[in-house]
Design a protein around this motif. Structure first.
Motif, PDB file in Angstrom:
ATOM      1  N   LEU A   1       0.830  -1.196   0.000  1.00 46.63           N
ATOM      2  CA  LEU A   1       0.000   0.000   0.000  1.00 46.63           C
ATOM      3  C   LEU A   1       0.869   1.252   0.000  1.00 46.63           C
ATOM      4  O   LEU A   1       1.926   1.292   0.652  1.00 46.63           O
ATOM      5  CB  LEU A   1      -0.924  -0.002   1.217  1.00 46.63           C
ATOM      6  CG  LEU A   1      -1.812  -1.249   1.370  1.00 46.63           C
ATOM      7  CD1 LEU A   1      -2.655  -1.140   2.629  1.00 46.63           C
ATOM      8  CD2 LEU A   1      -2.695  -1.431   0.139  1.00 46.63           C
TER       9      LEU A   1
ATOM     10  N   GLU B   1      -1.836  -5.455   1.554  1.00 46.73           N
ATOM     11  CA  GLU B   1      -3.167  -6.015   1.341  1.00 46.73           C
ATOM     12  C   GLU B   1      -3.002  -7.350   0.618  1.00 46.73           C
ATOM     13  O   GLU B   1      -2.403  -7.409  -0.457  1.00 46.73           O
ATOM     14  CB  GLU B   1      -4.024  -5.066   0.509  1.00 46.73           C
ATOM     15  CG  GLU B   1      -5.412  -5.606   0.204  1.00 46.73           C
ATOM     16  CD  GLU B   1      -6.211  -4.672  -0.681  1.00 46.73           C
ATOM     17  OE1 GLU B   1      -6.843  -3.741  -0.144  1.00 46.73           O
ATOM     18  OE2 GLU B   1      -6.184  -4.862  -1.920  1.00 46.73           O
TER      19      GLU B   1
ATOM     20  N   LEU C   1      -8.553   1.344  -7.463  1.00 42.62           N
ATOM     21  CA  LEU C   1      -7.437   1.550  -6.533  1.00 42.62           C
ATOM     22  C   LEU C   1      -6.141   1.883  -7.265  1.00 42.62           C
ATOM     23  O   LEU C   1      -5.332   2.688  -6.793  1.00 42.62           O
ATOM     24  CB  LEU C   1      -7.245   0.309  -5.666  1.00 42.62           C
ATOM     25  CG  LEU C   1      -8.315   0.058  -4.602  1.00 42.62           C
ATOM     26  CD1 LEU C   1      -8.086  -1.287  -3.928  1.00 42.62           C
ATOM     27  CD2 LEU C   1      -8.333   1.160  -3.556  1.00 42.62           C
TER      28      LEU C   1
ATOM     29  N   ASP D   1     -14.227   1.214  -0.992  1.00 44.00           N
ATOM     30  CA  ASP D   1     -13.112   0.521  -1.632  1.00 44.00           C
ATOM     31  C   ASP D   1     -11.942   0.274  -0.687  1.00 44.00           C
ATOM     32  O   ASP D   1     -11.077  -0.560  -0.967  1.00 44.00           O
ATOM     33  CB  ASP D   1     -12.624   1.309  -2.853  1.00 44.00           C
ATOM     34  CG  ASP D   1     -13.449   1.007  -4.097  1.00 44.00           C
ATOM     35  OD1 ASP D   1     -14.194   0.011  -4.087  1.00 44.00           O
ATOM     36  OD2 ASP D   1     -13.345   1.767  -5.075  1.00 44.00           O
ATOM     37  N   SER D   2     -11.887   1.000   0.411  1.00 44.95           N
ATOM     38  CA  SER D   2     -10.793   0.791   1.362  1.00 44.95           C
ATOM     39  C   SER D   2     -10.930  -0.537   2.102  1.00 44.95           C
ATOM     40  O   SER D   2      -9.963  -1.029   2.690  1.00 44.95           O
ATOM     41  CB  SER D   2     -10.739   1.936   2.377  1.00 44.95           C
ATOM     42  OG  SER D   2     -11.957   2.016   3.098  1.00 44.95           O
ATOM     43  N   GLN D   3     -12.115  -1.136   2.062  1.00 47.36           N
ATOM     44  CA  GLN D   3     -12.357  -2.409   2.743  1.00 47.36           C
ATOM     45  C   GLN D   3     -12.368  -3.543   1.728  1.00 47.36           C
ATOM     46  O   GLN D   3     -13.089  -3.504   0.739  1.00 47.36           O
ATOM     47  CB  GLN D   3     -13.685  -2.399   3.489  1.00 47.36           C
ATOM     48  CG  GLN D   3     -13.991  -3.712   4.199  1.00 47.36           C
ATOM     49  CD  GLN D   3     -15.378  -3.737   4.813  1.00 47.36           C
ATOM     50  OE1 GLN D   3     -16.166  -2.834   4.600  1.00 47.36           O
ATOM     51  NE2 GLN D   3     -15.661  -4.779   5.565  1.00 47.36           N
TER      52      GLN D   3
END
Length: 263
Positions: free
Chosen positions: A94, A100, A124, A172-174
């Motif tokens: 990241l 991730e 992303l 989108d962060s999850q």
């Protein structure tokens, strides 16, 4: 015989497949070459018949990234990797630090990896200068793959738009559970369902707790067979998943289709 498909339930996507074919047809008809041939953007590829469109970038290493819209869904592909079977765990470093981890499916000639949530992944990386990955081999070794991305992303955005996807999504962060699953639930169609119908599709919705499916229910069957739906939901309860990360509380929709073959 039973076939199984999974997806994470997201809101506001119900009309995507209905409008995608029209959008792709218009997209193909209206596509024009960029005025500046030197623009540092993703390459744009389209099917003249409007069945698919893609943004792609290829590298001298033989690797590539392809974001494709087809059938109402976005798929993000990594190209030119070593041959493997079934799936590969891939770590993304990241920009803000951290890692991730996701499970990518393997298709075609086994050198292509497909993200389980292609639209999220495309969003992303669209605005990132580089994609820095660690490919996890079966023996646990990790191989670095660092790709410099185009400085512009208009063509990539066009693919997302043509497929009915937003360019930015707050969630989108999850990660979704589907990105973490190495062992999907192997559910068999109840024999009673195939005794009543030559073909049937049953939808089961479950909540993930730890590595188990819980609170499973069947909101729909086609054709309607509530008894078979309840039986399949009961089979899904307490079913264990293979996961590479926590997915507690996420909702998983499982679609099982069955067909009776006559001798």
């Amino acid at each position: 015989m039973s076939l199984i498909g999974l997806r994470i339930i997201r809101q506001g996507k119900s009309m995507r497949r209905a409008i995608c074919a029209i959008a792709l047809s218009l997209f193909a008809l209206n596509m024009v070459p960029p005025a500046n041939a030197q623009t540092d953007d993703w390459d744009l590829l389209t099917d003249p018949q409007g069945r698919w469109a893609a943004a792609e970038v290829l590298f001298s290493s033989g690797n590539g990234i392809r974001v494709e819209c087809a059938g109402g869904y976005v798929q993000t592909h990594l190209l030119g990797l070593d041959r493997m079977r079934d799936y590969q765990i891939i770590e993304r470093l990241l920009p803000e630090g951290g890692v991730e981890t996701a499970v990518w499916r393997i298709q075609d000639d086994r050198t292509r990896r497909v993200s389980p949530d292609g639209a999220r992944y495309a969003r992303l990386i669209a605005r990132q200068p580089s994609l820095n990955l660690r490919l996890v081999e079966r023996d646990g070794r990790k191989r670095a793959l660092n790709l410099e991305l185009p400085s512009q992303h208009a063509n990539l955005d066009a693919i997302l738009t043509a497929c009915g996807e937003a360019l930015l999504e707050p969630d989108d962060s999850q990660q979704t559970a589907w990105e973490l699953i190495t062992k999907p639930p192997a559910l068999e169609m109840p024999s009673s369902a195939l005794a009543d119908h030559d073909r049937i599709a049953i939808t089961v919705v479950c909540t993930i707790a730890g590595d188990q499916l819980t609170a499973c229910r069947s909101p729909s069957q086609n054709p309607t067979n509530e008894r078979a739906g309840a039986a399949l939901a009961a089979r899904a309860n307490a079913h264990r998943l293979g996961l590479v990360g926590p997915a507690d509380g996420q909702t998983l929709e499982i679609i099982v289709t069955g067909q009776r073959f006559r001798r």
